[in-house]
Design a protein around this motif. Structure first.
Motif: not given
Length: 186
Positions: A49-52, A96-103
């Motif tokens: 979460x800190x890297x995002x 959900x976060x993984x999907x958003x990162x994929x986008x």
């Protein structure tokens, strides 16, 4: 003769008491292992979460008109980073976060300068390493949960578990990229 009966009864009671203490201590040990494993996952998720935000800021500099994707990642990160979730809730939030990162990474593909940016590449590598540590932590946590749940449900330990309120723990199951079929295009 009656004396031998009481001695045998005392020996049996001592054996049962020793077994009960050992069963209780074993359950406490397993519960503590599960809690420790969850805390390790929590540490790795916090690192993720800190890297995002750094990743989003790097992409922002190159992809100014991709506001919707950047906002989706930020919102998913905020929800996933909120404390107090159960393993099942945390897994859903992380999916959900993984999907958003994929986008977000799909957007990055459209910007060659961004893909070549050293900071972006380093952040992407750090995120990949963190994902690997989360996966390892998840395997360790789930193995401890399996052991605890098995012990809680099997006879005769189930008696001690019920007497002292030991409960089943939830598994931490997320959607792995490895479980999904790759999309290959030529």
């Amino acid at each position: 003769m009656l004396e031998w009966f009481f001695i045998a009864l005392a020996v049996i009671l001592v054996i049962v008491a020793l077994w009960a203490v050992a069963a209780y201590n074993g359950l406490v040990t397993l519960r503590n292992l599960v809690q420790e494993a969850w805390r390790q996952i929590d540490v790795e998720l916090q690192r993720r979460h800190d890297l995002i935000p750094n990743l989003v800021e790097t992409v922002k500099g190159y992809a100014k008109h991709e506001r919707e994707t950047l906002e989706a990642v930020t919102q998913a990160r905020t929800i996933a980073a909120a404390p107090g979730s159960s393993p099942a809730e945390q897994a859903a939030q992380e999916n959900i976060l993984t999907q958003a990162l994929g986008r977000l990474f799909a957007v990055a593909e459209a910007y060659p300068d961004l893909k070549a940016n050293q900071n972006f590449m380093q952040l992407q590598q750090e995120l990949t390493n963190t994902e690997d540590r989360v996966a390892a932590g998840r395997r360790f946590y789930n193995a401890n949960v399996r052991t605890l749940n098995t012990r809680i449900e099997t006879f005769p330990t189930v008696i001690i578990a019920n007497m002292f309120g030991f409960a089943r723990e939830e598994y931490f199951e997320t959607e792995d990229a490895a479980r999904q079929a790759p999309n290959v295009q030529f």
